[in-house]
Design a protein around this motif. Sequence first.
Motif, PDB file in Angstrom:
ATOM      1  N   LEU A  71      54.239  -4.839  48.716  1.00 28.03           N
ATOM      2  CA  LEU A  71      55.477  -5.135  49.331  1.00 28.03           C
ATOM      3  C   LEU A  71      56.197  -4.459  50.388  1.00 28.03           C
ATOM      4  CD1 LEU A  71      57.149  -6.145  45.632  1.00 28.03           C
ATOM      5  CD2 LEU A  71      56.768  -7.813  47.504  1.00 28.03           C
ATOM      6  N   LYS A  72      55.932  -3.151  50.412  1.00 25.59           N
ATOM      7  CA  LYS A  72      56.703  -2.355  51.425  1.00 25.59           C
ATOM      8  C   LYS A  72      55.772  -2.463  52.739  1.00 25.59           C
ATOM      9  CE  LYS A  72      58.509   1.190  48.511  1.00 25.59           C
ATOM     10  NZ  LYS A  72      58.466   2.649  47.898  1.00 25.59           N
ATOM     11  N   LEU A  73      54.477  -2.971  52.319  1.00 27.42           N
ATOM     12  CA  LEU A  73      53.597  -3.070  53.715  1.00 27.42           C
ATOM     13  C   LEU A  73      54.194  -4.388  54.493  1.00 27.42           C
ATOM     14  CD1 LEU A  73      51.188  -2.355  55.398  1.00 27.42           C
ATOM     15  CD2 LEU A  73      49.825  -3.793  54.028  1.00 27.42           C
ATOM     16  N   GLY A  74      54.230  -5.412  53.396  1.00 29.18           N
ATOM     17  CA  GLY A  74      54.998  -6.514  53.944  1.00 29.18           C
ATOM     18  C   GLY A  74      56.293  -6.578  54.795  1.00 29.18           C
ATOM     19  N   LEU A  75      57.067  -5.746  54.024  1.00 31.27           N
ATOM     20  CA  LEU A  75      58.383  -5.499  54.717  1.00 31.27           C
ATOM     21  C   LEU A  75      58.361  -4.794  55.961  1.00 31.27           C
ATOM     22  CD1 LEU A  75      60.345  -5.103  51.390  1.00 31.27           C
ATOM     23  CD2 LEU A  75      60.980  -6.574  53.271  1.00 31.27           C
ATOM     24  N   TRP A  76      57.367  -3.896  56.024  1.00 31.21           N
ATOM     25  CA  TRP A  76      57.042  -3.186  57.435  1.00 31.21           C
ATOM     26  C   TRP A  76      56.928  -3.897  58.428  1.00 31.21           C
ATOM     27  CZ3 TRP A  76      53.406  -1.888  60.832  1.00 31.21           C
ATOM     28  CH2 TRP A  76      53.756  -0.691  61.752  1.00 31.21           C
ATOM     29  N   VAL A  77      55.725  -4.789  58.044  1.00 29.59           N
ATOM     30  CA  VAL A  77      55.259  -5.888  59.076  1.00 29.59           C
ATOM     31  C   VAL A  77      56.565  -6.740  59.482  1.00 29.59           C
ATOM     32  CG1 VAL A  77      53.826  -7.840  59.536  1.00 29.59           C
ATOM     33  CG2 VAL A  77      52.946  -5.928  58.402  1.00 29.59           C
ATOM     34  N   TYR A  78      57.399  -7.102  58.598  1.00 30.10           N
ATOM     35  CA  TYR A  78      58.663  -7.860  58.692  1.00 30.10           C
ATOM     36  C   TYR A  78      59.507  -7.256  59.814  1.00 30.10           C
ATOM     37  CZ  TYR A  78      62.398 -11.037  56.711  1.00 30.10           C
ATOM     38  OH  TYR A  78      63.317 -11.859  56.663  1.00 30.10           O
ATOM     39  N   ALA A  79      59.748  -5.773  59.506  1.00 28.77           N
ATOM     40  CA  ALA A  79      60.648  -5.119  60.427  1.00 28.77           C
ATOM     41  C   ALA A  79      59.870  -5.075  61.663  1.00 28.77           C
ATOM     42  CB  ALA A  79      60.734  -3.421  59.633  1.00 28.77           C
ATOM     43  N   LEU A  80      58.614  -4.782  61.770  1.00 36.05           N
ATOM     44  CA  LEU A  80      57.854  -4.716  63.172  1.00 36.05           C
ATOM     45  C   LEU A  80      58.263  -5.885  64.128  1.00 36.05           C
ATOM     46  CD1 LEU A  80      55.876  -3.164  65.109  1.00 36.05           C
ATOM     47  CD2 LEU A  80      54.210  -4.406  63.701  1.00 36.05           C
ATOM     48  N   LEU A  81      58.009  -7.231  63.235  1.00 36.30           N
ATOM     49  CA  LEU A  81      58.117  -8.466  64.057  1.00 36.30           C
ATOM     50  C   LEU A  81      59.681  -8.567  64.343  1.00 36.30           C
ATOM     51  CD1 LEU A  81      55.908 -10.728  61.656  1.00 36.30           C
ATOM     52  CD2 LEU A  81      55.452 -10.015  64.070  1.00 36.30           C
ATOM     53  N   GLY A  82      60.615  -8.141  63.379  1.00 37.26           N
ATOM     54  CA  GLY A  82      62.070  -7.979  64.036  1.00 37.26           C
ATOM     55  C   GLY A  82      62.440  -6.957  64.943  1.00 37.26           C
ATOM     56  N   GLY A  83      61.548  -6.181  65.567  1.00 35.47           N
ATOM     57  CA  GLY A  83      61.615  -5.297  66.420  1.00 35.47           C
ATOM     58  C   GLY A  83      62.670  -4.096  66.167  1.00 35.47           C
ATOM     59  N   PHE A  84      62.376  -3.983  64.570  1.00 33.72           N
ATOM     60  CA  PHE A  84      63.167  -2.938  64.059  1.00 33.72           C
ATOM     61  C   PHE A  84      64.535  -2.858  64.124  1.00 33.72           C
ATOM     62  CE2 PHE A  84      58.875  -1.020  64.383  1.00 33.72           C
ATOM     63  CZ  PHE A  84      58.837  -0.987  63.049  1.00 33.72           C
ATOM     64  N   ALA A  85      65.014  -4.449  64.451  1.00 27.61           N
ATOM     65  CA  ALA A  85      66.610  -4.271  64.576  1.00 27.61           C
ATOM     66  C   ALA A  85      67.484  -4.282  63.482  1.00 27.61           C
ATOM     67  CB  ALA A  85      66.777  -5.947  65.253  1.00 27.61           C
ATOM     68  N   PRO A  86      68.752  -3.969  63.605  1.00 27.03           N
ATOM     69  CA  PRO A  86      69.602  -3.646  62.298  1.00 27.03           C
ATOM     70  C   PRO A  86      69.385  -5.034  61.499  1.00 27.03           C
ATOM     71  CG  PRO A  86      70.972  -3.589  64.499  1.00 27.03           C
ATOM     72  CD  PRO A  86      69.636  -3.979  64.841  1.00 27.03           C
TER      73      PRO A  86
ATOM     74  N   ARG B 290      64.688  -2.806  48.117  1.00 28.60           N
ATOM     75  CA  ARG B 290      65.829  -3.644  48.787  1.00 28.60           C
ATOM     76  C   ARG B 290      65.522  -3.859  50.163  1.00 28.60           C
ATOM     77  NH1 ARG B 290      70.950  -0.398  48.370  1.00 28.60           N
ATOM     78  NH2 ARG B 290      69.651   1.095  49.116  1.00 28.60           N
ATOM     79  N   TYR B 291      65.862  -4.947  50.359  1.00 28.50           N
ATOM     80  CA  TYR B 291      65.945  -5.395  51.965  1.00 28.50           C
ATOM     81  C   TYR B 291      67.037  -6.288  52.340  1.00 28.50           C
ATOM     82  CZ  TYR B 291      63.979  -9.890  51.103  1.00 28.50           C
ATOM     83  OH  TYR B 291      63.812 -11.301  50.650  1.00 28.50           O
ATOM     84  N   HIS B 292      66.994  -6.739  53.513  1.00 25.24           N
ATOM     85  CA  HIS B 292      68.367  -7.565  53.912  1.00 25.24           C
ATOM     86  C   HIS B 292      68.005  -8.877  54.518  1.00 25.24           C
ATOM     87  CE1 HIS B 292      70.472  -3.812  53.379  1.00 25.24           C
ATOM     88  NE2 HIS B 292      71.252  -4.389  53.318  1.00 25.24           N
ATOM     89  N   ASP B 293      68.655  -9.910  54.248  1.00 26.32           N
ATOM     90  CA  ASP B 293      68.512 -11.185  54.743  1.00 26.32           C
ATOM     91  C   ASP B 293      69.866 -11.749  55.170  1.00 26.32           C
ATOM     92  OD1 ASP B 293      66.857 -12.877  56.149  1.00 26.32           O
ATOM     93  OD2 ASP B 293      65.561 -12.953  54.182  1.00 26.32           O
ATOM     94  N   ALA B 294      69.999 -12.599  55.755  1.00 29.86           N
ATOM     95  CA  ALA B 294      71.676 -13.237  56.100  1.00 29.86           C
ATOM     96  C   ALA B 294      71.703 -14.426  55.309  1.00 29.86           C
ATOM     97  CB  ALA B 294      71.413 -13.446  57.385  1.00 29.86           C
ATOM     98  N   GLN B 295      73.093 -14.668  54.985  1.00 33.83           N
ATOM     99  CA  GLN B 295      73.705 -15.614  54.487  1.00 33.83           C
ATOM    100  C   GLN B 295      74.685 -16.433  55.045  1.00 33.83           C
ATOM    101  OE1 GLN B 295      76.102 -15.022  50.934  1.00 33.83           O
ATOM    102  NE2 GLN B 295      74.673 -16.106  49.748  1.00 33.83           N
TER     103      GLN B 295
END
Length: 245
Positions: free
Chosen positions: A102-117, A145-150
């Motif tokens: 899960l952490k690896l997936g979330l790290w890739v997620y953060a990378l693809l998001g440019g480590f943005a807020p 814990r991670y964040h998404d938008a609502q």
Amino acid sequence: MKDYDVIVIGGGIHGAGVLQAAAAGGHAALLIEQNAIAGGTSSRSSKLIHGGLRYLESGQFGLVRESLRERAIHLRIAPDLVELKPFFIPVYRTTRRRPWQLKLGLWVYALLGGFAPGTGFGSVPRSDWPQLDGIELQDLQAVIRYHDAQTDDASLTRAVIQSAVSLGGEVLVPARFQGAELEADGVRVTYLHQGQTVQRTAHVLVNAAGPWAVHVARLVQPAIPIPAVDLVQGTHIVVPRRTTV
Ligand SMILES: Cc1cc2nc3c(=O)[nH]c(=O)nc-3n(C[C@H](O)[C@H](O)[C@H](O)COP(=O)(O)OP(=O)(O)OC[C@H]3O[C@@H](n4cnc5c(N)ncnc54)[C@H](O)[C@@H]3O)c2cc1C
């Protein structure tokens, strides 16, 4: 001479977006909606402007990058309608995905998001688990814990419609599309409005009728190819829980 450049059928988020884009591009555009703006799927979604975390598993990296970019734009330009929310993933002894996966997936997620807020993530300390109201603690191994938008999907749709109207787009509600005839240089559209059958011409007709898209497409003459469409549905269960973590 046509009445409009573009006529859009359907006042959900897609129709609203098309109307806004057309109006912003300086085109004469009309949207017709049979019931109410956002009266269909666009008020019944899970209300997430998500970055597409689940698409990582199927390797759709381009889609995730695009979703995260769109999410960041929404957070920037519509902070009153779109906000970040914490999401918690409990990992039990029997959970198929391990914490490192899960952490690896979330790290890739953060990378693809440019480590943005909003792309950061981490483990919730064990001492904080009891504050996650309603969580089963037995056999719990980790909480990530991670964040998404609502958003409020209906309000967002109405805001896009308002923007389109401010740019010169026209909206008729309720107005029910009844049929269209394709002509050499455009389309003649028939709809019912205030008990009257109205005909208007346009260069382009956009079918943004969501789950009714196939029904709408069948009303076009001469008949057009209609792709196979699968309808999806889901159930939302909302429980009154709070977390202070
Ligand atoms: C269970 C579920 C959860 C979802 N969760 C999310 C989520 O969290 N985040 C996300 O981004 N997406 C989510 N989605 C997807 C999202 O909700 C849809 O992609 C989106 O709302 C579709 O919008 P639309 O404009 O295409 O259709 P709709 O919102 O359904 O709009 C179509 C409109 O066309 C109108 N119409 C139909 N026929 C006619 C006619 N003859 N004349 C005039 N008007 C007509 C209807 O009245 C309707 O208002 C979810 C979808 C489902 C099913």
